[in-house]
Enzyme design. Structure first.
Site, mmCIF file in Angstrom:
data_model
loop_
_atom_site.group_PDB
_atom_site.id
_atom_site.type_symbol
_atom_site.label_atom_id
_atom_site.label_comp_id
_atom_site.label_asym_id
_atom_site.label_seq_id
_atom_site.Cartn_x
_atom_site.Cartn_y
_atom_site.Cartn_z
ATOM 1 N N ASN A 64 -9.900 1.682 -9.098
ATOM 2 C CA ASN A 64 -8.883 0.637 -9.224
ATOM 3 C C ASN A 64 -8.922 -0.228 -7.964
ATOM 4 O O ASN A 64 -8.437 0.182 -6.917
ATOM 5 C CB ASN A 64 -7.499 1.294 -9.400
ATOM 6 N N TRP A 65 -9.483 -1.411 -8.109
ATOM 7 C CA TRP A 65 -9.663 -2.284 -6.936
ATOM 8 C C TRP A 65 -8.376 -2.990 -6.514
ATOM 9 O O TRP A 65 -8.321 -3.576 -5.445
ATOM 10 C CB TRP A 65 -10.749 -3.340 -7.233
ATOM 11 N N LYS A 66 -7.380 -2.985 -7.381
ATOM 12 C CA LYS A 66 -6.146 -3.732 -7.100
ATOM 13 C C LYS A 66 -6.525 -5.191 -6.772
ATOM 14 O O LYS A 66 -7.489 -5.688 -7.340
ATOM 15 C CB LYS A 66 -5.348 -3.054 -5.980
ATOM 16 N N HIS A 103 0.662 1.379 -14.143
ATOM 17 C CA HIS A 103 0.379 1.774 -12.752
ATOM 18 C C HIS A 103 1.683 1.668 -11.954
ATOM 19 O O HIS A 103 2.490 0.764 -12.179
ATOM 20 C CB HIS A 103 -0.707 0.873 -12.149
ATOM 21 N N GLU A 127 2.414 0.546 -9.150
ATOM 22 C CA GLU A 127 2.679 -0.745 -8.498
ATOM 23 C C GLU A 127 3.226 -1.751 -9.509
ATOM 24 O O GLU A 127 4.069 -2.590 -9.178
ATOM 25 C CB GLU A 127 1.395 -1.263 -7.819
ATOM 26 N N GLU A 168 -0.516 10.106 -11.140
ATOM 27 C CA GLU A 168 -0.591 9.562 -9.783
ATOM 28 C C GLU A 168 0.770 9.684 -9.105
ATOM 29 O O GLU A 168 1.637 8.825 -9.301
ATOM 30 C CB GLU A 168 -0.983 8.083 -9.820
ATOM 31 N N GLY A 185 -2.214 5.417 -1.643
ATOM 32 C CA GLY A 185 -2.435 4.562 -0.487
ATOM 33 C C GLY A 185 -1.834 5.100 0.808
ATOM 34 O O GLY A 185 -1.742 4.390 1.798
ATOM 35 N N SER A 222 -4.848 8.786 -3.041
ATOM 36 C CA SER A 222 -5.603 9.134 -1.824
ATOM 37 C C SER A 222 -6.781 10.080 -2.064
ATOM 38 O O SER A 222 -7.075 10.941 -1.238
ATOM 39 C CB SER A 222 -4.666 9.704 -0.744
ATOM 40 N N GLY A 252 -8.296 4.422 -5.618
ATOM 41 C CA GLY A 252 -7.947 3.096 -5.111
ATOM 42 C C GLY A 252 -8.827 2.725 -3.931
ATOM 43 O O GLY A 252 -9.983 2.312 -4.082
ATOM 44 N N GLY A 253 -8.315 2.921 -2.713
ATOM 45 C CA GLY A 253 -8.994 2.505 -1.494
ATOM 46 C C GLY A 253 -10.462 2.889 -1.414
ATOM 47 O O GLY A 253 -11.319 2.054 -1.085
HETATM 48 P P1 PGA Z 1 -5.413 5.196 -3.558
HETATM 49 O O1 PGA Z 1 -4.873 4.456 -4.895
HETATM 50 O O2 PGA Z 1 -6.633 5.990 -3.961
HETATM 51 O O3 PGA Z 1 -5.709 4.106 -2.590
HETATM 52 O O4 PGA Z 1 -4.306 6.107 -3.114
HETATM 53 C C1 PGA Z 1 -4.881 5.089 -6.141
HETATM 54 C C2 PGA Z 1 -4.294 4.172 -7.204
HETATM 55 O O5 PGA Z 1 -3.350 3.430 -6.919
HETATM 56 O O6 PGA Z 1 -4.751 4.145 -8.364
#
Ligand code: PGA
Length: 246
Positions: A11-13, A90, A92, A162, A168, A207, A228-229
């Site tokens: 997930n690149w956001k 998600h 966010e 999640e 994050g 994470s 994510g990251g």
């Molecule tokens: P993260 O994000 O790996 O940076 O914690 C995961 C996500 O939001 O899908």
């Protein structure tokens, strides 16, 4: 037990670029197993990602078919560009854009009706975990979707657990903590439809990195990850893909 091919999803956001699509495609091409890899780049990069041979999804999708919804992502157009998946719910989107359980259920239903496979994201906040609400929250988020589409529809979907406190933050759930919630999810669904529950891929997100992915993916009810990251770093992402079973 059903065999479930593991999924590693990135997930690149709101990150990435045309050149990163190329680098990630080159890294993923070196993967050494049969795990399924799906990239969720910003919508503007979908067509390029598809042309680089990646399996691709959108990070969210409108619940409406078309019309006056400025800025929204249309499921049918995403599909036309070659996307096959979409994230829905998600944390966010829920927290920043105020998407309710009901909105998420509508997006899930519309994505499926448009031919996209939804990855339904669920998870509790830190406050909810500390007040022992994890199972209540996750169950409520799942039930909202099941009420709308029926349990059978989940056969053609993926769930991502999640925990919000792990996204994050560098604070990963331990493999045991994650496994406990994954098992809870599978048991909950099993009470409604045993076959759907045993075939459903449930991903862990929050994470995940190349150091912790292997022990997470080794858990009985964890079928891969939503990253994510670390999905923005080609070599780390490749290492995570290679740590999946399959
Ligand atoms: P993260 O994000 O790996 O940076 O914690 C995961 C996500 O939001 O899908």
């Amino acid at each position: 037990m059903a065999t479930r091919t593991q999924i590693v999803a990135g997930n690149w956001k709101m990150n990435g670029s045309k050149s990163l699509i190329k680098e990630i495609a080159q890294a993923v091409a070196q993967k050494k197993n049969n795990a399924e890899v799906i990239i969720f780049p910003p919508a503007m990069l979908i067509e390029q990602a598809v042309s680089e041979g990646l399996s691709v999804g959108t990070q969210t999708v409108s619940e409406y078919e078309k019309g006056a919804f400025t800025g929204e992502i249309q499921a049918l157009l995403a599909k036309e560009l070659g996307a096959t998946f979409t994230l829905v719910g998600h944390s966010e989107r829920r927290a920043i854009y105020g998407e309710s359980d009901n909105d998420v259920a509508n997006k899930f239903a519309h994505a499926q009706a448009s031919g996209l496979i939804p990855i339904l994201c669920v998870g509790e906040t830190e406050e909810e975990r500390e007040s022992n609400q994890t199972e209540t929250v996750v169950a409520r988020q799942l039930e909202a979707v099941i009420e709308k589409v029926g349990i059978a529809a989940l056969a053609n979907s993926v769930v991502a657990y999640e925990p919000v406190w792990a996204i994050g933050t560098g604070k990963t759930a331990s493999p045991e903590q994650a496994q406990a919630v994954h098992k809870f999810i599978r048991n909950l669904l099993s009470e409604k439809d045993q076959q759907v529950a045993s075939g459903l891929r449930i991903l862990y997100g929050g994470s995940v990195n190349e150091e912790n992915s292997e022990s997470l993916f080794a858990q009985a009810d964890i079928d891969g990850g939503l990253i994510g990251g670390a999905s923005l770093k080609p070599q780390s992402f490749l290492a995570i893909c290679n740590s999946a079973k399959g």
